[in-house]
Design a protein around this motif. Structure first.
Motif, mmCIF file in Angstrom:
data_model
loop_
_atom_site.group_PDB
_atom_site.id
_atom_site.type_symbol
_atom_site.label_atom_id
_atom_site.label_comp_id
_atom_site.label_asym_id
_atom_site.label_seq_id
_atom_site.Cartn_x
_atom_site.Cartn_y
_atom_site.Cartn_z
ATOM 1 N N VAL A 56 0.837 -1.204 0.000
ATOM 2 C CA VAL A 56 0.000 0.000 0.000
ATOM 3 C C VAL A 56 0.873 1.255 0.000
ATOM 4 O O VAL A 56 0.640 2.204 -0.760
ATOM 5 C CB VAL A 56 -0.951 -0.006 1.213
ATOM 6 N N GLU A 57 1.898 1.258 0.850
ATOM 7 C CA GLU A 57 2.781 2.422 0.947
ATOM 8 C C GLU A 57 3.540 2.667 -0.355
ATOM 9 O O GLU A 57 3.793 3.825 -0.723
ATOM 10 C CB GLU A 57 3.757 2.216 2.102
ATOM 11 N N TRP A 58 3.898 1.611 -1.045
ATOM 12 C CA TRP A 58 4.654 1.730 -2.297
ATOM 13 C C TRP A 58 3.746 2.070 -3.481
ATOM 14 O O TRP A 58 4.201 2.530 -4.526
ATOM 15 C CB TRP A 58 5.418 0.436 -2.550
ATOM 16 N N GLY A 59 2.452 1.835 -3.325
ATOM 17 C CA GLY A 59 1.508 2.090 -4.415
ATOM 18 C C GLY A 59 1.353 0.921 -5.361
ATOM 19 O O GLY A 59 1.013 1.111 -6.541
ATOM 20 N N ALA A 60 1.573 -0.303 -4.868
ATOM 21 C CA ALA A 60 1.396 -1.494 -5.710
ATOM 22 C C ALA A 60 -0.087 -1.752 -5.935
ATOM 23 O O ALA A 60 -0.930 -1.468 -5.074
ATOM 24 C CB ALA A 60 2.044 -2.706 -5.053
ATOM 25 N N LEU A 62 -0.880 -4.937 -7.037
ATOM 26 C CA LEU A 62 -0.972 -6.394 -6.939
ATOM 27 C C LEU A 62 0.116 -6.914 -6.019
ATOM 28 O O LEU A 62 1.268 -6.499 -6.106
ATOM 29 C CB LEU A 62 -0.830 -7.031 -8.330
ATOM 30 N N VAL A 63 -0.279 -7.828 -5.131
ATOM 31 C CA VAL A 63 0.661 -8.579 -4.304
ATOM 32 C C VAL A 63 0.636 -10.022 -4.784
ATOM 33 O O VAL A 63 -0.438 -10.633 -4.904
ATOM 34 C CB VAL A 63 0.297 -8.525 -2.807
ATOM 35 N N VAL A 64 1.810 -10.558 -5.071
ATOM 36 C CA VAL A 64 1.943 -11.975 -5.416
ATOM 37 C C VAL A 64 2.657 -12.638 -4.244
ATOM 38 O O VAL A 64 3.803 -12.306 -3.935
ATOM 39 C CB VAL A 64 2.729 -12.178 -6.724
ATOM 40 N N GLY A 94 -7.209 -0.807 -3.316
ATOM 41 C CA GLY A 94 -7.089 -1.190 -4.723
ATOM 42 C C GLY A 94 -5.928 -2.130 -4.982
ATOM 43 O O GLY A 94 -5.298 -2.064 -6.048
ATOM 44 N N VAL A 95 -5.651 -3.007 -4.019
ATOM 45 C CA VAL A 95 -4.550 -3.962 -4.147
ATOM 46 C C VAL A 95 -5.119 -5.366 -4.291
ATOM 47 O O VAL A 95 -5.849 -5.845 -3.413
ATOM 48 C CB VAL A 95 -3.615 -3.905 -2.920
#
Length: 269
Positions: A56-60, A62-64, A94-95
């Motif tokens: 979230v902090e990085w603005g990703a 998608l998390v895999v 929105g992740v």
């Protein structure tokens, strides 16, 4: 043209086919919209508060993750539970979350290939092969040159990220190691398999007292014990390469240690 969540999923499904997953496993898209665009992807071992916060902090978008978030059946994801709070935070931010677990273990290359590569082990075959003889759990291979077991344990520790429990060795320090079996994640169910392969050493995680002790009494391969997280973390860069090849994406491998052990008191010397 920008990539979407489904584009990344397609690449991961090709690399780690879902049909390779164990029947009890839960892999695939956990939350998120496959049609949403993706610019940044975070790859990690564990989908926990620390890695979700990093995403979230990085603005990703998608998390895999390797480990599933919802492995066992649930009846709700309310914010009164830890996992429910994670799902809500990802949805609100929105992740999307995608998990590749035992399918990534058995695929070629997979989790144990990544571990073997970090340790300088040239893989020749699976430790527990599937019917095709190519895919399967664990790997068997050899080092370029034999080294004393004590030196091998030090190499393993240097090749993997540090954890509080560290790396454990069970075997004679001067015993030469050339052939090696590895299994990312909990692998003491394959102690007998490693012994039957006749390898000099077996590297895995979550070794329990009684199975390891009985194995040593039977003069099996020397053992190198890792934490679960450290043994599977090398896979993250392998998965990141798969994602980078899928499009013009900014991919980050999380270096946040999500091993549960945060303190060690005393020393064995």
């Amino acid at each position: 043209m920008s990539s979407t969540v489904s584009d990344v999923i397609a690449a991961l499904d090709t690399a780690y086919p879902r049909e390779l997953a164990e029947l009890w496993d839960a892999v695939g898209l956990v939350c998120g919209d496959p049609a949403e665009p993706v610019e940044r992807v975070l790859v990690c071992v564990d989908p926990v508060a620390a890695t979700v916060a990093e995403a979230v902090e990085w603005g990703a978008q998608l998390v895999v993750a390797h480990h599933p978030l919802l492995l066992r059946g649930v009846h709700g994801v309310g914010t009164d539970t830890a996992k429910g709070r994670l799902v809500h935070r990802m949805v609100r931010s929105g992740v999307a979350l995608f998990c590749a677990h035992t399918n990534a273990d058995s695929a070629v290359p997979g989790v144990s290939d990544a571990l073997a590569e970090r340790l300088g082990v040239r893989v020749s075959r699976p430790l527990a092969p599937h019917a095709d003889g190519r895919t399967g759990l664990g790997r068997v291979g050899e080092l370029a040159e034999p080294v004393p077991f004590a030196e091998f344990v030090r190499r393993v520790a240097a090749a993997l990220p540090a954890t509080e429990p560290g790396v454990l060795g069970a075997g004679e320090p001067d015993r030469l190691v050339r052939t090696v079996a590895v299994s990312g994640g909990a692998g003491d169910s394959y102690l007998a398999t490693a012994a039957a392969e006749g390898v000099d050493a077996y590297v895995t995680a979550d070794l329990r007292h009684h199975p390891a002790g009985e194995h040593r009494e039977q003069d099996g391969p020397a053992l190198v014990g890792l934490t679960h997280w450290a043994s599977e973390w090398p896979w993250c860069e392998q998965a990141a390469r798969v994602i980078r090849n899928a499009g013009d994406l900014d991919v980050r491998v999380s270096t946040r240690c999500t091993d549960p052990w945060t303190m060690r008191v005393g020393s064995g010397g």
